[in-house]
Design a protein around this motif. Sequence first.
Motif, PDB file in Angstrom:
ATOM      1  N   TRP A 171      10.490  -6.371   1.730  1.00  0.00           N
ATOM      2  CA  TRP A 171       9.831  -5.438   0.979  1.00  0.00           C
ATOM      3  C   TRP A 171      10.356  -5.213  -0.479  1.00  0.00           C
ATOM      4  CZ3 TRP A 171      12.164  -1.223  -0.876  1.00  0.00           C
ATOM      5  CH2 TRP A 171      13.386  -0.881  -0.214  1.00  0.00           C
ATOM      6  N   ALA A 176       7.076  10.340  -2.362  1.00  0.00           N
ATOM      7  CA  ALA A 176       7.104   9.086  -2.224  1.00  0.00           C
ATOM      8  C   ALA A 176       7.836   8.293  -3.220  1.00  0.00           C
ATOM      9  CB  ALA A 176       5.772   8.570  -2.156  1.00  0.00           C
ATOM     10  N   ARG A 208       2.302  10.842  -6.503  1.00  0.00           N
ATOM     11  CA  ARG A 208       2.892  11.157  -5.088  1.00  0.00           C
ATOM     12  C   ARG A 208       4.394  11.550  -5.231  1.00  0.00           C
ATOM     13  NH1 ARG A 208       2.133   7.258  -0.672  1.00  0.00           N
ATOM     14  NH2 ARG A 208       1.597   5.807  -2.334  1.00  0.00           N
ATOM     15  N   TRP A 234       0.816  -1.072   0.188  1.00  0.00           N
ATOM     16  CA  TRP A 234       0.145   0.169   0.108  1.00  0.00           C
ATOM     17  C   TRP A 234       1.146   1.123  -0.007  1.00  0.00           C
ATOM     18  CZ3 TRP A 234       0.589   3.659   3.765  1.00  0.00           C
ATOM     19  CH2 TRP A 234       1.144   3.188   4.927  1.00  0.00           C
ATOM     20  N   TRP A 235       2.025   1.214   0.652  1.00  0.00           N
ATOM     21  CA  TRP A 235       2.905   2.559   0.674  1.00  0.00           C
ATOM     22  C   TRP A 235       3.751   2.694  -0.382  1.00  0.00           C
ATOM     23  CZ3 TRP A 235       7.829   0.719   0.939  1.00  0.00           C
ATOM     24  CH2 TRP A 235       8.206  -0.462   1.062  1.00  0.00           C
ATOM     25  N   ALA A 236       3.693   1.702  -1.410  1.00  0.00           N
ATOM     26  CA  ALA A 236       4.425   1.902  -2.492  1.00  0.00           C
ATOM     27  C   ALA A 236       3.982   1.301  -3.912  1.00  0.00           C
ATOM     28  CB  ALA A 236       5.927   1.091  -2.413  1.00  0.00           C
ATOM     29  N   LYS A 237       2.569   1.396  -3.566  1.00  0.00           N
ATOM     30  CA  LYS A 237       1.836   1.037  -4.924  1.00  0.00           C
ATOM     31  C   LYS A 237       1.791   1.674  -6.247  1.00  0.00           C
ATOM     32  CE  LYS A 237      -2.578  -0.045  -3.815  1.00  0.00           C
ATOM     33  NZ  LYS A 237      -3.733  -0.103  -3.456  1.00  0.00           N
TER      34      LYS A 237
END
Length: 333
Positions: A330, A306, A303, A41-44
Motif C-alpha cells: 500500500w 485520516a 479529513r 480510496w482510503w488514502a486518496k
Amino acid sequence: MDNWFQSDKAERLLEATEGEMTPVRISTEHCSCLVVFMGPWWAKRAIVQGGVRILSSSSVSENLKDELRELLMQVRSLCRRRFAVYVEMRNFADYSAFRSVFEEGGFVYCPHYDVIIPLPAVSATSDAVILEHLFSMLHESKQRMLRKALADGQTWREAQSEEDIKAFYPILYRLYHTKIHRPLPSCNFFIQAWRSGIKVLVTELKNQIVGGVLMPVYQLNNEQNTQSHSNNTPQTSYVAYEWYICGGILSTWAMMEWGIRHGIHYIDMMGAGEPDVPYGVRDFKLQMGGKLYEWGRFRFTIRPIAYNIGRHLFDTCKRALMVGFPSPKWYNL
C-alpha cells in the motif's frame, strides 16, 4: 500563470493512464485547474500540480479574485464528493497576490521551494561555445562529476523507441522503490507519455541505458504570465520540466544541453523541499546552476484525522525503509 501540468495535453495523457490517476478539470472564465486524484480510496489525495491556471493579462482585480473564490469553492466540493483526504496546490509561480483568497477559502500556505535553471541564449552554433556556456554554470564539484562521467564513456540521446522506455523504467523504479519511497506510475504511463510527444532523454554507458529523464516542454505566453526568470524574457518562451529523472549528473546535463540547443529559456527542476530542512537534492540542483524560489503550496485538509494518521504511517514506514525493511504494497500506491 500557466504551466504544462495544467494544459489540455497533460489532461489527455492522464485520461489515458487507465485509472492510475484521475484528472478532473474545473474552470471559470479566466481561471482553471486540473485536479488529479491518486491513491487508494482510503488514502486518496488530490493534487493541482503547478497551481491554479490564471489566464489574464490584466492586473489582479476584485473580479479576478472573485473568480478564484468560485473556483476554490468548486474544488473543495469536488474533493469532498471524491472522498479525498486533502487537496494541495503545488505552485510553480508566485501566487502571493492571491494568498489572501486561498486563505479565506480554508487553504493553508505551506512553505516549499522550487528551483529554476535559466538557460542563456547562445547564438553560436559551435558545440565548443555552447558547452562552455553550460559548463560555466556548474559548481566546481559538479564540473568534476560531469568530467568523470564523460571520461567514463557516458553519453546521452533522445529515446527512439518503446524499448528505450522499457529499459529506462526499471532503473527509475529501483530509485523510487529503494531511495525516494514515493509513488511511481506504471511503465505504460511512460510509454504513453513518450507516444504523446513528451521528451524522454536517456543516458548510456557501453551502449546500455543507465538513466534518463521524462521532460515535458511547454510554450508560455508571457503576456499571460506574471512570473519571469530573466530580465529579457521574450513575449513567448519555452520551459522544460524535470518530471521523473534517474541516472546521475549526466541526466541533468542532458536536459540542459538539449534545452540550450532547442531554444528552451529555462528548466523547472520542480520541488526542492522545505525551508530550514536539509535536502541534498536541493543542493544538487542549485549547484547545477539553479536559482531558488519559495512559491510554496496551498493545502486544504478535508479529513484531518485520516490525514494525521496517514502522515504518521508514512513517516514510520519511511524510517523503516531507510534501514532496509521491505516496502508494504500500500505504501507505493
